[in-house]
Motif scaffolding. Structure first.
Motif, PDB file in Angstrom:
ATOM      1  N   GLU A   1       0.822  -1.215   0.000  1.00 53.70           N
ATOM      2  CA  GLU A   1       0.000   0.000   0.000  1.00 53.70           C
ATOM      3  C   GLU A   1       0.861   1.272   0.000  1.00 53.70           C
ATOM      4  O   GLU A   1       1.948   1.291   0.616  1.00 53.70           O
ATOM      5  N   PRO A   2       0.380   2.331  -0.647  1.00 55.41           N
ATOM      6  CA  PRO A   2       1.139   3.594  -0.690  1.00 55.41           C
ATOM      7  C   PRO A   2       1.459   4.154   0.696  1.00 55.41           C
ATOM      8  O   PRO A   2       2.474   4.837   0.877  1.00 55.41           O
ATOM      9  N   GLU A   3       0.629   3.837   1.678  1.00 51.50           N
ATOM     10  CA  GLU A   3       0.862   4.363   3.029  1.00 51.50           C
ATOM     11  C   GLU A   3       2.129   3.745   3.629  1.00 51.50           C
ATOM     12  O   GLU A   3       2.765   4.333   4.501  1.00 51.50           O
ATOM     13  N   ILE A   4       2.474   2.545   3.154  1.00 54.45           N
ATOM     14  CA  ILE A   4       3.692   1.886   3.641  1.00 54.45           C
ATOM     15  C   ILE A   4       4.916   2.592   3.059  1.00 54.45           C
ATOM     16  O   ILE A   4       5.936   2.755   3.731  1.00 54.45           O
ATOM     17  N   VAL A   5       4.787   3.051   1.825  1.00 52.72           N
ATOM     18  CA  VAL A   5       5.877   3.829   1.212  1.00 52.72           C
ATOM     19  C   VAL A   5       6.046   5.146   1.980  1.00 52.72           C
ATOM     20  O   VAL A   5       7.174   5.592   2.236  1.00 52.72           O
ATOM     21  N   ASP A   6       4.931   5.747   2.370  1.00 52.67           N
ATOM     22  CA  ASP A   6       5.024   7.006   3.120  1.00 52.67           C
ATOM     23  C   ASP A   6       5.717   6.783   4.467  1.00 52.67           C
ATOM     24  O   ASP A   6       6.536   7.595   4.897  1.00 52.67           O
ATOM     25  N   LEU A   7       5.410   5.649   5.104  1.00 53.28           N
ATOM     26  CA  LEU A   7       6.067   5.330   6.384  1.00 53.28           C
ATOM     27  C   LEU A   7       7.574   5.140   6.170  1.00 53.28           C
ATOM     28  O   LEU A   7       8.390   5.636   6.968  1.00 53.28           O
ATOM     29  N   GLN A   8       7.931   4.455   5.095  1.00 53.12           N
ATOM     30  CA  GLN A   8       9.367   4.271   4.792  1.00 53.12           C
ATOM     31  C   GLN A   8      10.041   5.637   4.600  1.00 53.12           C
ATOM     32  O   GLN A   8      11.122   5.885   5.138  1.00 53.12           O
ATOM     33  N   ASN A   9       9.393   6.510   3.822  1.00 55.56           N
ATOM     34  CA  ASN A   9       9.990   7.825   3.564  1.00 55.56           C
ATOM     35  C   ASN A   9      10.177   8.603   4.860  1.00 55.56           C
ATOM     36  O   ASN A   9      11.219   9.224   5.089  1.00 55.56           O
TER      37      ASN A   9
ATOM     38  N   LEU B   1      10.449   7.363   7.954  1.00 55.16           N
ATOM     39  CA  LEU B   1      11.480   6.751   8.801  1.00 55.16           C
ATOM     40  C   LEU B   1      12.877   6.983   8.236  1.00 55.16           C
ATOM     41  O   LEU B   1      13.820   7.269   8.982  1.00 55.16           O
ATOM     42  N   ASN B   2      13.012   6.887   6.918  1.00 56.32           N
ATOM     43  CA  ASN B   2      14.345   7.117   6.337  1.00 56.32           C
ATOM     44  C   ASN B   2      14.807   8.558   6.561  1.00 56.32           C
ATOM     45  O   ASN B   2      15.998   8.804   6.753  1.00 56.32           O
ATOM     46  N   ASN B   3      13.856   9.504   6.575  1.00 63.47           N
ATOM     47  CA  ASN B   3      14.233  10.898   6.890  1.00 63.47           C
ATOM     48  C   ASN B   3      14.723  11.047   8.326  1.00 63.47           C
ATOM     49  O   ASN B   3      15.421  12.002   8.655  1.00 63.47           O
ATOM     50  N   THR B   4      14.337  10.120   9.192  1.00 62.27           N
ATOM     51  CA  THR B   4      14.776  10.214  10.586  1.00 62.27           C
ATOM     52  C   THR B   4      16.107   9.470  10.797  1.00 62.27           C
ATOM     53  O   THR B   4      16.606   9.418  11.915  1.00 62.27           O
ATOM     54  N   GLY B   5      16.585   8.816   9.724  1.00 65.84           N
ATOM     55  CA  GLY B   5      17.874   8.115   9.840  1.00 65.84           C
ATOM     56  C   GLY B   5      17.769   6.606   9.708  1.00 65.84           C
ATOM     57  O   GLY B   5      18.778   5.907   9.839  1.00 65.84           O
ATOM     58  N   ALA B   6      16.550   6.093   9.446  1.00 65.58           N
ATOM     59  CA  ALA B   6      16.405   4.637   9.289  1.00 65.58           C
ATOM     60  C   ALA B   6      16.933   4.214   7.923  1.00 65.58           C
ATOM     61  O   ALA B   6      17.151   5.051   7.038  1.00 65.58           O
ATOM     62  N   ARG B   7      17.171   2.891   7.785  1.00 67.20           N
ATOM     63  CA  ARG B   7      17.645   2.371   6.494  1.00 67.20           C
ATOM     64  C   ARG B   7      16.676   1.280   6.022  1.00 67.20           C
ATOM     65  O   ARG B   7      16.830   0.101   6.353  1.00 67.20           O
ATOM     66  N   ILE B   8      15.676   1.733   5.276  1.00 70.48           N
ATOM     67  CA  ILE B   8      14.637   0.813   4.787  1.00 70.48           C
ATOM     68  C   ILE B   8      14.611   0.902   3.264  1.00 70.48           C
ATOM     69  O   ILE B   8      14.667   1.990   2.698  1.00 70.48           O
ATOM     70  N   MET B   9      14.487  -0.252   2.626  1.00 70.39           N
ATOM     71  CA  MET B   9      14.377  -0.278   1.163  1.00 70.39           C
ATOM     72  C   MET B   9      13.253  -1.220   0.763  1.00 70.39           C
ATOM     73  O   MET B   9      13.032  -2.233   1.433  1.00 70.39           O
ATOM     74  N   GLY B  10      12.579  -0.881  -0.321  1.00 75.59           N
ATOM     75  CA  GLY B  10      11.656  -1.849  -0.917  1.00 75.59           C
ATOM     76  C   GLY B  10      10.192  -1.641  -0.605  1.00 75.59           C
ATOM     77  O   GLY B  10       9.351  -2.375  -1.133  1.00 75.59           O
ATOM     78  N   ALA B  11       9.838  -0.650   0.249  1.00 79.63           N
ATOM     79  CA  ALA B  11       8.410  -0.433   0.510  1.00 79.63           C
ATOM     80  C   ALA B  11       7.715  -0.137  -0.816  1.00 79.63           C
ATOM     81  O   ALA B  11       8.263   0.556  -1.673  1.00 79.63           O
TER      82      ALA B  11
ATOM     83  N   GLY C   1      14.526  13.465  15.071  1.00 74.44           N
ATOM     84  CA  GLY C   1      13.295  14.093  14.584  1.00 74.44           C
ATOM     85  C   GLY C   1      13.423  14.549  13.143  1.00 74.44           C
ATOM     86  O   GLY C   1      14.524  14.660  12.592  1.00 74.44           O
ATOM     87  N   THR C   2      12.281  14.833  12.508  1.00 75.78           N
ATOM     88  CA  THR C   2      12.286  15.292  11.120  1.00 75.78           C
ATOM     89  C   THR C   2      10.993  16.038  10.822  1.00 75.78           C
ATOM     90  O   THR C   2      10.131  16.176  11.694  1.00 75.78           O
ATOM     91  N   LYS C   3      10.909  16.496   9.575  1.00 73.55           N
ATOM     92  CA  LYS C   3       9.694  17.165   9.102  1.00 73.55           C
ATOM     93  C   LYS C   3       9.152  16.345   7.938  1.00 73.55           C
ATOM     94  O   LYS C   3       9.946  15.898   7.095  1.00 73.55           O
ATOM     95  N   HIS C   4       7.857  16.145   7.886  1.00 77.47           N
ATOM     96  CA  HIS C   4       7.315  15.269   6.844  1.00 77.47           C
ATOM     97  C   HIS C   4       5.898  15.716   6.475  1.00 77.47           C
ATOM     98  O   HIS C   4       5.111  16.101   7.344  1.00 77.47           O
ATOM     99  N   THR C   5       5.585  15.626   5.183  1.00 73.43           N
ATOM    100  CA  THR C   5       4.205  15.893   4.735  1.00 73.43           C
ATOM    101  C   THR C   5       3.558  14.564   4.374  1.00 73.43           C
ATOM    102  O   THR C   5       4.106  13.822   3.551  1.00 73.43           O
ATOM    103  N   VAL C   6       2.411  14.262   4.975  1.00 76.05           N
ATOM    104  CA  VAL C   6       1.769  12.969   4.678  1.00 76.05           C
ATOM    105  C   VAL C   6       1.091  13.021   3.305  1.00 76.05           C
ATOM    106  O   VAL C   6       0.688  14.084   2.835  1.00 76.05           O
ATOM    107  N   ILE C   7       0.981  11.853   2.695  1.00 72.88           N
ATOM    108  CA  ILE C   7       0.377  11.772   1.353  1.00 72.88           C
ATOM    109  C   ILE C   7      -1.127  12.058   1.439  1.00 72.88           C
ATOM    110  O   ILE C   7      -1.741  11.881   2.490  1.00 72.88           O
ATOM    111  N   PRO C   8      -1.719  12.486   0.315  1.00 74.58           N
ATOM    112  CA  PRO C   8      -3.168  12.710   0.301  1.00 74.58           C
ATOM    113  C   PRO C   8      -3.932  11.396   0.475  1.00 74.58           C
ATOM    114  O   PRO C   8      -3.419  10.327   0.124  1.00 74.58           O
TER     115      PRO C   8
END
Ligand code: UD1
Length: 427
Positions: free
Chosen positions: A196-204, A206-216, A231-238
């Motif tokens: 689901e696209p929401e999983i890609v948003d979660l990956q994005n 988390l990766n902005n916070t320093g996580a290392r995730i690939m493949g969502a 911490g980070t700044k993020h805009t959630v998908i529509p």
């Protein structure tokens, strides 16, 4: 966040008005909730833009505050600082209010190495077990036990990355594993993951916070554990479900509406079905214009499936549309059992629907009749509101607090497009 929605509020809809104009859509509920959960892992300050003003988000914020987070809004941003989180116990009353709290297990275990929850609540849409979540967490080294109705998870030595295979691509279990794995030792590979696209948003996020995730967004997600996040700044998908609901509303009510600020790719499965019913659709990457046409044509088969299949969350709105179609349509609900509570209510409006297990057969009628109906869950509520848009006379949708869990004042959006919809507030 004060929304003043009451459990006894109703929506009163006068049918027969076409929709026209331009509108945007709120940020995604199903992206916001796990991202709020993931803020726990950062132990820092996260600023979120575009989070929807809905009661599910309010409940999640209440939980974060109870756990010790500082939550405030600043210039339209939701600022969550999880530095002060000191508790890992989610109280049962809040667990009951929203099933999504289940994916707080991953971040709480990752940060605190312990979590105490009761069995989750949420929409009354059938049996919603959590076995996939628990199985995956156990494989990562979490010891899970039942303690007087509570589920207690502990990982005193932290979590370990491992190879996992989900028996079903559960959205929540995929998110839970991702969140549990980002601070785990070593690498986790999750196969048969939800896409689901929401999983890609979660990956994005988390990766902005320093996580290392690939493949969502694919069925294999690889998470390399790191020592800490920030911490980070993020805009959630529509919200693709809200956008899809509006597209279906126009297909049924008629008229011409432009939706802006959306991700059209996320709406492909809905757009394909709306073309089959005879609606006209034109689009760019982030906008779509839909024109509802009569007659509404029946559709041979709508099967709800994991993304990119037709979303189960739009099954009820689609059923309302097909109740007005010329001919017989078939919907098969393959994701949830028991997600047909709206059928009885649609029948009260005159819809001809036969149910056989997971299959619903709709023999379209020219018009449904407005009457009092009751929302039983979030998406059923949206389906009934849509049915009322084209019904004869007045439809009253009761228990609209279900709608408020996921739609940011849907009646205001519909009214801005020309529908006659009012909220009758409980005294
Ligand atoms: C999420 C969405 C919800 C959507 C659903 C399916 C959020 C907050 N909610 O819910 O809007 O309808 O995806 O797209 O994102 N299952 C098990 N065992 C488990 C977990 C799930 O058997 O441990 C089953 C469920 O009962 C259901 C199916 O898997 O039949 C799909 O559930 P899942 O994808 O987990 O949905 P949620 O994450 O709860």
């Amino acid at each position: 966040m004060e929304m003043g929605t009451g459990s006894r509020d109703k929506l009163v809809i006068t049918g027969g008005w076409k929709l026209s104009g331009t509108t945007g859509v709120q940020g995604s509920k199903n992206a916001t909730l796990p991202i709020l959960g993931a803020t726990i892992l950062t132990g820092g300050e996260c600023s979120l833009l575009g989070t929807p003003r809905i009661t599910d988000v309010e409940v999640m914020l209440k939980i974060l505050r109870l756990l010790g987070a500082d939550v405030r809004t600043f210039r339209g941003e939701l600022v969550v600082d999880t530095k002060g989180i000191g508790s890992c116990h989610i109280p049962p009353n809040l667990m009951r209010e929203m099933r999504s709290t289940i994916f707080l297990m991953g971040p709480l275990l990752g940060r605190m190495r312990k979590v105490i929850i009761s069995h989750p609540g949420g929409c009354a849409i059938g049996n919603r077990p959590i076995d996939l979540h628990l199985k995956a967490l156990s494989a990562m080294g979490v010891e899970i036990r039942d303690d007087h109705g509570f589920i207690v998870g502990t990982a005193p030595r932290g979590l370990s990355g491992c190879d996992l295979h989900l028996d079903f691509p559960s959205v929540g279990a995929t998110e839970n594993v991702m969140m549990a794995a980002v601070l785990a030792r070593g690498t986790t590979v999750l196969r048969n993951a939800a896409k689901e696209p929401e999983i890609v948003d979660l990956q994005n996020f988390l990766n902005n916070t320093g996580a290392r995730i690939m493949g969502a967004g694919t069925d294999t997600i690889r998470i390399e554990g790191v020592d800490s996040l920030s911490g980070t700044k993020h805009t959630v998908i529509p919200d693709r479900i809200v956008a899809g609901t509006l597209l279906i509303a126009v297909a049924l009510a008629g008229g011409k509406v432009r939706l802006e600020g959306i991700i059209v790719e996320h709406l492909e499965p809905v757009i394909a079905k709306l073309r089959e019913v005879g609606s006209e659709l034109t689009m760019g990457d982030d906008w779509v214009v839909v024109e509802g046409r009569r007659p509404i044509r029946a559709v041979e088969s709508v099967r709800t499936l994991p993304y990119p299949g037709f979303p189960t969350d739009l099954q009820a709105p689609m059923m309302s549309l097909l109740s007005y179609a010329e001919g017989t349509s078939i919907i098969t609900e393959t994701i949830f059992d028991g997600r047909y509570h709206h059928v009885d209510e649609l029948r009260r409006m005159g819809a001809q629907i036969k149910l056989d297990g997971r299959t619903a057969m709709m023999k379209g009628v020219e018009r449904l009749s407005g009457t009092a109906v009751e929302a039983t869950d979030l998406r059923a509520a949206a389906g009934l509101v849509i049915a009322g848009l084209a019904a004869d006379g007045i439809t009253v949708v009761e228990k609209i607090h279900h709608l408020d869990r996921g739609y940011e004042r849907l009646e205001d959006t519909l009214r801005s497009l020309g529908a006659k919809v009012d909220r009758a507030k409980a005294a």
